[in-house]
Design an enzyme around this catalytic site. Structure first.
Site, short mmCIF file in Angstrom:
data_model
loop_
_atom_site.label_atom_id
_atom_site.label_comp_id
_atom_site.label_asym_id
_atom_site.label_seq_id
_atom_site.Cartn_x
_atom_site.Cartn_y
_atom_site.Cartn_z
N ASP A 96 42.76 34.15 41.93
CA ASP A 96 44.05 34.15 42.62
C ASP A 96 44.78 35.45 42.22
OD1 ASP A 96 46.66 33.82 43.46
OD2 ASP A 96 46.88 31.78 42.64
N HIS A 97 44.94 36.32 43.17
CA HIS A 97 45.47 37.64 42.82
C HIS A 97 46.92 37.57 42.35
CE1 HIS A 97 45.29 41.89 42.52
NE2 HIS A 97 44.25 42.04 43.31
N ARG A 98 47.60 36.49 42.63
CA ARG A 98 48.98 36.37 42.16
C ARG A 98 49.02 36.31 40.63
NH1 ARG A 98 50.60 31.06 45.42
NH2 ARG A 98 48.63 30.50 44.43
#
Lengths: 452, 727
Positions: free
Chosen positions: A424-426
């Protein structure tokens, strides 16, 4: 007299819900207990049944449209009303024909507005499907008993256990006679198991032999397409998978890092461990343990997105994806980092066993930042997995196979496995994912470090 | 022209009247004693009517004023060990027996009321007022007066209801080897009721020392004796049964006494029962202080004429004529009796502080309301120290045999050990062990203790009840079919079931009643009930329903130990089964302990008798993980709530399984108890398996449709499964 159907409070404290699908059409006659719509909230999709009989005069919201709880969503005309007021479908006049029902709708809505606040009734509020009472008349004879008048039947033992364990019964679907919430429903709820496929019999008569063994028979759809497919009703689990993974794939910014890992040392170690040992250690157990080791080295990756903050986890909890009949479950192995490989193997086997028996508790399905999904046993070379929200990463594990590998400039045959980390790039940036994967690879290729 | 010859009764039917010679020959002490008792009873009854008039007697006050002569004349010559019982109008009978017991029938006219007489008067009045110091602790009141020590076996509010029990007392007296007798008092109204007529037959057949004393006061409430019978000379009932009969003027106590002497001589000698009809007259209406003429059913001049024959005046006049007493002495007897009752009343009632000029019961004399259920049955302390055995855990020696042979076998064994046990019922002594072989071998081994009865369930079970109350014997009564309980309902429920509690809670009633459920045998609507429900919802009975031969032995042994009436239910389906039974037949099953026949987690099946097997079969067929509990003890007091409760808390579902018709079914009360005790543990309504509404018919197909067997339990389990929701 027409009745207004309002958006029910499907779950306690839910303020808004959407009509996922209308299950009726305008002009259709409905009986009490007949499904009107699938109402969807963030957490559940619930079939919402008619509480009055009559004709559907109007559907006031479109499929997929979210409205506040308590807003009118449909109008149902009283039995007999359709003959005078319902618009005949089709070409019965574009202006004149459509007008009367709408007028009737308005009258009904106004009348409802003048009525006492329905939401104040505690039992109505506690009911997931009854919602605000909308029927204007007295309950009809022969109407479905359990939820008549907004009261929901809950068996005494369930009431007591729910009180003791602080369970909000509004969230527990009932599958007993007439929708009574029975012990199994609560146990299933507590185990986090999806609800069963079929709505309960509206059993006025005792059901004959129990027919609960298999999945429901595919039914031939009545539509013209009937010859081309069999319609399989959705199970609760199927709905949950659809909802959660759609949400994940559409809202979580996934990215992927892929690596090849030499497995010879790990497989040798496993053979030694299992040679005469009491506990049978699987490849997956070692991979779980290696993943935990990688998080120990790269603790920033052990984190999840929480909307307004990032939660960095203090222990490494690893979900393992377990395929079961009709779907999959992801029970969580807690604090893998501080457990021995034997302990992990035992706990893992036990969780998998109970998952297949449908005996997991809800708490055992919650938490963690990371999952491992292993399709290697099916010969899959590599694949990429969808993150299991609210987690932030999942490792997709393919099969270990003999492949040529260049070592010190020479081609050697090694057993190699391809892994794909979805992140999850967040929460996890590319470099962080790469660091984690490098740590994981190092541990797998030097497996004695896993055991430390 | 047929030849006709006159037949005469085999026994005498005599009218006995006194002559002056008889009075002269009579012991003056006896006559004085009669006068004393007559006056004491008269003053007592006047006090009762006075208190009733003030609203202080709760319920009816049936005055005996006018008809004291019959009771006093017949009882004053009896021993303390002789028994009397009586009817709803029984104050005079009870007082005559109690006063004769404490005085020997002899009174000092100068000091008429010594302490023991005073005590009798006070405790009797207290009982009639419903006070704790009464003979029956206030439970019995006016119509249930009992003092065993004095041979007062209990008066009875069911017309004729006490007569079979009195015969049981007489049976015990005779078979204990005494020459004591029992006299049962009843009125002209009771002479036509089955209890009385059945008992006349039985007492004559078994030559019991039992007197049928008819107080013929001419009116059953307002109905005249001539209206209700073709033979108003009621003593005429006796000769038809082979019982000699005497008719006497009940207003002449000496005549009654002399007739009683003649009858008693026969009874004590073992020549069998007697009937004495005493013509008497109650001066007042059925109850209360007004004459019958006030209600219009009899003329005033008839009342005046009978009042002129007052037994007190008769005895007084004779004593004066004989010179055995002066008028002053006679007046003194009356004055002392009146004063004694004034004193007694003043100890029980007091001026009402809240209502000027009125009296009230002294508040501290009422029974404690907490006493309401005390003594319905015994405390089972008699079971302390008995050797119990749980057949489920038994690993000792066993013997294989048929269930029905265990039934007969354990009884034979007990009869060898305990000489008090007596078996009675229809055909129990013949047919090689009755109709099913359940009493096989007993008559041969104990010819005097296995009694084949006439077909008169009411009389013979009531007789058993009287034996049980006497206590010297342990009756084991058999009803060939359970439905016969309706024929005998008065004795079974009104008498035996209530006797202990109603008379104060102390006197045990050790009686075993055996019967067999015969559903499936084709005997039809009037033979095929399961009696468990009716007994379980009636007070006083304990109930066992063994499902195995080994249980039968242990439960029967415990039943025979108990000081309470115990119904032992058998089933014809079980009789032919071959089972293993511990060789030693002396073991007891503990009171109130059920057996878990199969452990399970899904549903608690509560069942008994033959349905235990059907339930186990059904569980096997359905695969439901049911816990099958064989209840063994079915009555409210002996029910094993520990075992059942533990199971329900685990399974959260209950299926009550029985075979018989819905209406009289057993599970009704149980379902009620279960839902109240375990509501918060239930996941679905308490489910039931019963037969249909109808009583089983004779047609094989209809009978099968009317009863529950394995298939119905399967359906019941499926209902439970449906109630469990989706897995």
């Amino acid at each position: 007299m027409a009745s207004v159907v309002r958006m029910p409070e499907v779950l306690a404290n839910v303020t808004e819900a959407a009509v996922a699908n209308w299950l009726v059409q305008k002009g259709q006659t409905v009986a009490v207990g007949a499904p009107l719509a699938e109402v969807e909230t963030e957490k559940a999709v619930v079939e919402y049944a008619a509480e009055v009989e009559g004709t559907v005069l109007d559907l006031l919201v479109e499929e997929g449209q979210s409205v506040a709880v308590g807003e009118p969503i449909a109008v149902i005309g009283a039995p007999g009303e359709e003959s005078s007021e319902a618009a005949p479908s089709g070409d019965a006049g574009i202006a004149g024909g459509a007008e009367p029902p709408v007028a009737a709708d308005r009258a009904a809505i106004d009348e409802q507005a003048a009525a006492p606040e329905p939401e104040t009734a505690p039992e109505a509020a506690a009911s997931p499907v009854a919602g605000a009472p909308t029927a204007l008349g007295a309950p009809h004879e022969g109407s479905g008993g359990a939820e008549e008048g907004g009261r929901r039947a809950v068996s005494p033992i369930v009431r007591r256990l729910a009180r003791e364990r602080g369970v909000d019964l509004a969230r527990v679907p009932g599958t007993g006679p007439d929708g009574r919430v029975v012990r199994r429903d609560l146990e299933r709820f507590l185990a986090g198991q999806p609800e069963p496929q079929e709505a309960p019999e509206p059993a006025a008569e005792p059901a004959p032999a129990p027919q609960r063994s298999a999945a429901p028979e595919p039914s031939r759809a009545a539509a013209p397409d009937a010859a081309r497919f069999d319609e399989v009703p959705l199970t609760g689990m199927r709905r949950a998978i659809a909802r959660r993974l759609t949400e994940s794939k559409t809202t979580v910014p996934h990215f992927y890092v892929v690596g090849d890992v030499r497995m010879d040392a790990l497989l040798d170690l496993r053979a030694q461990l299992n040679d005469g040992g009491d506990v049978r250690v699987s490849v997956n157990d070692l991979l779980v343990k290696a993943a935990a080791g990688a998080f120990k080295r790269v603790p920033d990756a052990n984190a999840t997105w929480a909307g307004t903050a990032i939660h960095r986890h203090r222990t490494v909890d690893v979900s393992i994806a377990v395929a079961i009949e009709g779907g999959l479950l992801t029970p969580v192995l807690r604090d893998v980092g501080s457990r021995s490989i034997g302990d992990v193997a035992t706990a893992s086997a036990e969780l998998i066993d109970r998952a297949r028996q449908g005996r997991l508790k809800q708490a055992e399905l919650e938490g963690g930042a990371f999952s491992i999904s292993n399709l290697g046993m099916h010969g899959v070379k590599e694949f990429s997995a969808i993150i299991n929200p609210p987690q932030s990463a999942i490792l997709a594990v393919g099969a270990a196979s003999a492949r040529p590998v260049v070592e010190d400039g020479r081609i050697e045959v090694r057993r190699v496995m391809t892994v794909t980390l979805s992140a999850d790039h967040r929460v996890i940036d590319g470099a962080l994912a790469a660091q984690w994967l490098a740590a994981f690879t190092d541990l797998v290729e030097h497996p004695m470090r896993i055991l430390l | 022209m047929p030849k006709r010859s006159r037949l005469d009764p085999a026994v005498d039917w005599i009218r006995l009247e006194t002559t002056d010679e008889d009075w002269k020959a009579a012991d003056p002490g006896l006559l004085t004693g009669m006068l004393a008792e007559l006056h004491l009873i008269r003053a007592f009854e006047e006090t009762v009517l006075e208190l009733a008039g003030e609203g202080l007697v709760h319920g009816p006050a049936h005055s005996s004023i006018g008809q004291e002569g019959g009771a006093v004349g017949s009882i004053i010559g009896l021993r303390s060990a002789d028994g009397v019982n009586g009817s709803h109008r029984g104050h005079h009978q009870f007082l005559a027996k109690a006063l004769t017991h404490v005085s020997g029938g002899r009174f000092d006219t100068g000091a008429l009321v010594p302490d023991e007489v005073d005590t009798v008067l006070q405790r009797t009045l207290a009982e009639i007022l419903g006070l704790a110091q009464g003979f029956c602790r206030g439970r019995g009141g006016s119509m249930h007066l009992q003092w065993f020590e004095a041979g007062a076996l209990g008066t009875n509010a069911i017309v004729g209801g006490g007569v079979p029990m009195g015969a049981g007392n007489a049976w015990a007296q005779r078979h204990a080897g005494t020459s004591d007798l029992t006299m049962s008092y009843f009125g002209d109204g009771a002479v036509n009721i089955g209890s009385v007529l059945e008992t006349m037959n039985l007492a004559a057949a078994w030559r019991l020392p039992f007197g049928f004393f008819i107080e013929n006061n001419l009116y059953a409430v307002s109905t005249t004796v001539q209206e209700v019978t073709g033979e108003a000379r009621l003593s005429g009932r006796g000769p038809g049964f082979g019982i000699p009969a005497w008719q006497v003027d009940g207003m002449d106590p000496l005549a009654v006494h002399l007739a009683t002497e003649e009858a008693a001589e026969r009874m004590r000698a073992g020549d069998g029962p007697a009937v004495i009809e005493a013509e008497v007259y109650r001066f007042f209406h059925q109850n209360g202080p007004y004459p019958g003429s006030a209600f219009g059913y009899r003329p005033k001049d008839e009342e005046t004429s009978w009042r002129g024959r007052d037994p007190i005046e008769r005895v007084t006049r004779q004593l004066l004529d004989l010179g055995a007493m002066t008028q002053q002495e006679a007046d003194g007897v009356r004055e002392q009796a009146v004063q004694a009752m004034r004193d007694v009343a003043s100890r029980l009632v007091e001026p009402d502080p809240e209502s000027d000029g009125k009296r009230r019961i002294r508040p501290d004399l009422w029974p404690d309301p907490a006493f309401v259920d005390v003594g319905i049955r015994g405390d089972a302390s008699e079971l302390e120290g008995v050797r119990t055995l749980e057949p489920l855990d038994h690993d000792g020696e066993t013997r294989s045999g048929r269930f029905v042979d265990a039934v007969a076998g354990v009884m034979q064994h007990r009869m060898e050990q305990d000489e008090r046990i007596v078996v009675l019922g229809e055909d129990v002594h013949r047919l090689n062990g009755g109709t099913n072989g359940a009493t096989k071998g007993l008559a041969k081994a104990f010819p005097d203790r296995v009694l084949g009865t006439p077909i008169s369930e009411n009389a013979f079970v009531g007789l058993g009840g009287g034996m049980a109350l006497d206590g010297r014997f342990r009756p084991v009564v058999e009803f060939m079919y359970p439905d016969f309980l309706w024929v005998a309902a008065d004795q079974v429920f009104n008498q035996i079931g209530k006797a202990r509690h109603m008379f104060g809670g102390d006197n045990p009633v050790p009686l075993v009643l055996r019967t067999k459920v015969a559903m499936g045998s084709g005997y039809g609507s009037q033979h095929l009930m399961d009696p468990a429900g009716v007994f379980a919802t009636s007070v006083g009975w304990r109930i066992v329903a063994p499902s195995t031969a080994a249980d039968y032995v242990g439960l029967m042994n415990t039943a025979l130990d108990l000081q309470d009436p115990v119904l032992v239910i058998e089933h014809i389906d079980l009789y032919p089964l071959t089972e293993d039974v511990p060789v030693d037949l002396d073991y007891r099953l503990p009171l109130g302990k059920a057996a878990v026949r199969r452990s399970g987690d899904d549903v608690t099946v509560l069942t008994y008798l033959s349905m235990v097997r059907h339930a186990l079969e059904a569980v096997e067929q359905t695969g439901v993980d049911a816990e099958v509990i064989d209840l063994r003890w079915l009555d409210r007091a002996s029910f094993d709530w520990d075992t059942v409760g533990e199971s329900i808390k685990r399974t959260n579902a209950v299926l009550i399984v029985e075979q018989g018709a819905q209406g009289t079914s057993y599970g009704g009360w149980l379902a009620d108890e279960v839902q109240r005790r375990f509501f918060d543990w239930l996941d679905q309504p308490v489910q039931r398996v019963t037969g249909s509404e109808a009583s089983p018919s004779i047609s094989k197909v209809l009978e099968r449709a009317a009863i529950a067997r394995t298939e119905e339990v399967v359906a019941g389990l499926e209902r439970v499964v449906a109630g469990m929701g989706e897995r």
